[in-house]
Design a protein around this motif. Sequence first.
Motif, short mmCIF file in Angstrom:
data_model
loop_
_atom_site.label_atom_id
_atom_site.label_comp_id
_atom_site.label_asym_id
_atom_site.label_seq_id
_atom_site.Cartn_x
_atom_site.Cartn_y
_atom_site.Cartn_z
N ASP A 1 0.86 -1.17 0.00
CA ASP A 1 0.00 0.00 0.00
C ASP A 1 0.90 1.23 0.00
O ASP A 1 2.04 1.18 0.48
CB ASP A 1 -0.91 0.01 1.23
N VAL A 2 0.40 2.32 -0.56
CA VAL A 2 1.21 3.53 -0.69
C VAL A 2 0.38 4.73 -0.26
O VAL A 2 -0.74 4.91 -0.73
CB VAL A 2 1.71 3.73 -2.14
N ILE B 1 -2.53 13.74 4.13
CA ILE B 1 -2.12 12.36 3.92
C ILE B 1 -3.24 11.65 3.17
O ILE B 1 -4.40 11.74 3.55
CB ILE B 1 -1.78 11.64 5.25
N ASP B 2 -2.87 11.01 2.07
CA ASP B 2 -3.84 10.35 1.22
C ASP B 2 -3.29 9.04 0.68
O ASP B 2 -2.09 8.95 0.38
CB ASP B 2 -4.21 11.24 0.02
N ARG B 3 -4.17 8.06 0.53
CA ARG B 3 -3.79 6.81 -0.11
C ARG B 3 -3.67 7.08 -1.60
O ARG B 3 -4.57 7.66 -2.20
CB ARG B 3 -4.85 5.74 0.14
N ILE B 4 -2.55 6.68 -2.19
CA ILE B 4 -2.37 6.90 -3.62
C ILE B 4 -2.27 5.58 -4.37
O ILE B 4 -2.15 5.58 -5.60
CB ILE B 4 -1.15 7.82 -3.93
N TRP B 5 -2.31 4.46 -3.67
CA TRP B 5 -2.27 3.15 -4.30
C TRP B 5 -3.71 2.77 -4.62
O TRP B 5 -4.54 2.67 -3.74
CB TRP B 5 -1.66 2.13 -3.35
#
Length: 89
Positions: A71-72, A84-88
């Motif tokens: 996960d990224v 902060i955000d999930r980019i995956w």
Amino acid sequence: MASFEDMDFKLPGGESTAEAANRGIEVINELLDTSANNIVIVTHGNLLSLIIRNFKKEFGFNEWKEMKNPDVFELIIENDKFSIDRIWK
């Protein structure tokens, strides 16, 4: 799940959630004191979730369970503000 509810919970010989989170945040703070503009940090999911939780208090056990492997997430810190955000996908 106990480690998400009690930051001081620790198994024998281990470290508490608070200790692990502090270790991760300390690394981020040290990196922020460098002249680098873009930094990549690689870690395992549990420590990553603790770092995220430092910035997003609502990030808990259910959000940790929804994480992918790998996960990224992207953490942007500028002028004492962060996102902060999930980019995956």
